[in-house]
Design a protein around this motif. Structure first.
Motif, short mmCIF file in Angstrom:
data_model
loop_
_atom_site.label_atom_id
_atom_site.label_comp_id
_atom_site.label_asym_id
_atom_site.label_seq_id
_atom_site.Cartn_x
_atom_site.Cartn_y
_atom_site.Cartn_z
N GLU A 60 1.00 -1.25 -0.04
CA GLU A 60 -0.05 0.06 0.15
C GLU A 60 0.95 1.38 -0.15
OE1 GLU A 60 -3.01 1.33 3.11
OE2 GLU A 60 -3.69 -0.36 2.39
N VAL A 61 1.87 1.32 0.95
CA VAL A 61 3.01 2.43 0.94
C VAL A 61 3.55 2.52 -0.42
CG1 VAL A 61 4.87 3.24 1.78
CG2 VAL A 61 3.22 2.41 3.23
N GLU A 62 3.96 1.46 -1.12
CA GLU A 62 4.62 1.72 -2.49
C GLU A 62 3.65 2.31 -3.43
OE1 GLU A 62 6.86 -0.97 -5.75
OE2 GLU A 62 7.10 -1.84 -3.43
N GLN A 63 2.38 1.82 -3.35
CA GLN A 63 1.48 2.03 -4.52
C GLN A 63 1.26 3.72 -4.14
OE1 GLN A 63 -1.98 3.19 -4.02
NE2 GLN A 63 -1.87 3.54 -6.32
N SER A 64 1.00 4.25 -2.89
CA SER A 64 0.78 5.45 -2.38
C SER A 64 1.62 6.40 -2.96
CB SER A 64 0.37 5.69 -1.16
OG SER A 64 1.45 5.55 -0.23
N TRP A 65 2.96 6.10 -2.82
CA TRP A 65 4.17 7.06 -3.14
C TRP A 65 4.18 7.05 -4.52
CZ3 TRP A 65 6.33 10.69 -0.68
CH2 TRP A 65 6.54 10.82 0.65
N TRP A 141 14.92 10.51 -4.67
CA TRP A 141 14.56 10.35 -3.36
C TRP A 141 13.24 9.29 -3.10
CZ3 TRP A 141 9.90 10.66 -0.45
CH2 TRP A 141 10.03 11.06 0.91
N LEU A 142 12.57 9.56 -4.00
CA LEU A 142 11.34 8.40 -3.90
C LEU A 142 11.86 6.91 -3.87
CD1 LEU A 142 8.46 7.41 -4.04
CD2 LEU A 142 8.45 7.82 -6.29
N CYS A 143 12.78 6.75 -4.75
CA CYS A 143 13.50 5.26 -4.80
C CYS A 143 14.18 4.97 -3.44
CB CYS A 143 14.26 5.16 -5.96
SG CYS A 143 13.66 5.16 -7.48
N LEU A 144 15.00 6.03 -3.19
CA LEU A 144 15.74 5.86 -1.79
C LEU A 144 14.80 5.65 -0.57
CD1 LEU A 144 18.56 8.26 -2.47
CD2 LEU A 144 18.57 5.84 -2.33
N HIS A 145 13.57 6.26 -0.50
CA HIS A 145 12.58 6.25 0.43
C HIS A 145 11.96 4.72 0.57
CE1 HIS A 145 9.70 7.26 3.13
NE2 HIS A 145 8.68 6.90 2.51
N LEU A 146 11.70 4.36 -0.92
CA LEU A 146 11.12 3.12 -0.91
C LEU A 146 11.96 1.80 -0.50
CD1 LEU A 146 9.23 3.29 -4.38
CD2 LEU A 146 8.04 3.21 -1.92
N ILE A 147 13.17 1.96 -0.75
CA ILE A 147 14.51 1.09 -0.09
C ILE A 147 14.34 1.14 1.40
CG2 ILE A 147 16.81 0.53 -0.02
CD1 ILE A 147 17.02 1.93 -2.84
N ARG A 148 14.16 2.60 1.83
CA ARG A 148 14.18 2.39 3.65
C ARG A 148 13.18 2.11 4.00
NH1 ARG A 148 13.99 8.48 6.03
NH2 ARG A 148 12.04 8.19 4.69
N GLU A 149 11.82 2.12 3.51
CA GLU A 149 10.81 1.74 4.11
C GLU A 149 10.69 0.27 3.96
OE1 GLU A 149 6.57 1.91 5.12
OE2 GLU A 149 8.33 3.64 5.31
#
Length: 182
Positions: A60-65, A141-149
């Motif tokens: 859900e988080v990946e889809q929303s970002w 930033w989005l890709c890095l955030h998805l890696i971190r999350e």
């Protein structure tokens, strides 16, 4: 995680970022290997976290970002009234249905990131109180955030799985590859 991400082709930053996101997705998928629906819904500690809930949350988080980056609404709107449902399977949701959904989300992420003109392209952050007013972030930033999350929750998944049946990440990698650890 105990897997290895191959080095990117020279200059393929997108490929490297996407490979690291996928590696962390794999950690969560592996944590679910061989479990029943009941086990996947089990909360083995005082935390509200279960493996099925973590799976649903990261999808859900990946889809929303990705929706934010496209400046579209997320598939599911979350607020104070339903935030708790992002971490639990509800109704007829199953591990299999969430894995299938996440696979679709992942394919959409790959397509979007690969087709974007530049990783330097930006999009606005939502007007939530934890983001700076009128803030913007890049696709990088989005890709890095998805890696971190995803990595954060893959670590949670390792602990939950080991609490359920003692299987460690090393054993799950071996199980995924059809072998045994040790």
């Amino acid at each position: 995680m105990v897997t290895h991400v191959a080095a990117e082709a020279n200059g393929d930053e997108r490929g490297a970022l996407l490979a690291f996101i996928e590696e962390q997705r794999g950690g969560i998928r592996r944590a679910l290997l061989g479990l029943t629906e009941e086990q996947a819904r089990t909360r083995p500690s005082v935390s509200e976290l279960s493996l099925g809930g973590l799976l649903k949350h990261v999808a859900e988080v990946e889809q929303s970002w990705i929706a934010r980056a496209k400046q579209e609404p997320p598939a599911v709107r979350r607020d104070e009234s339903n935030w708790h449902e992002t971490f639990q399977l509800v109704g007829d949701e199953t591990v299999a249905s969430q894995l299938a959904y996440w696979e679709q989300v992942a394919a959409g992420t790959e397509k979007f990131i690969r087709s974007a003109p530049s990783l330097d392209d930006t999009f606005p952050l939502p007007p939530d109180p934890w983001f700076p007013p009128e803030g913007r972030v890049s696709l990088r930033w989005l890709c890095l955030h998805l890696i971190r999350e995803t990595a954060r929750h893959a670590g949670h998944a390792d602990i939950i799985r080991e609490s359920l049946d003692g299987k460690t990440a090393f054993e799950l990698v071996a199980l995924e590859q059809g072998g045994s650890w040790g």
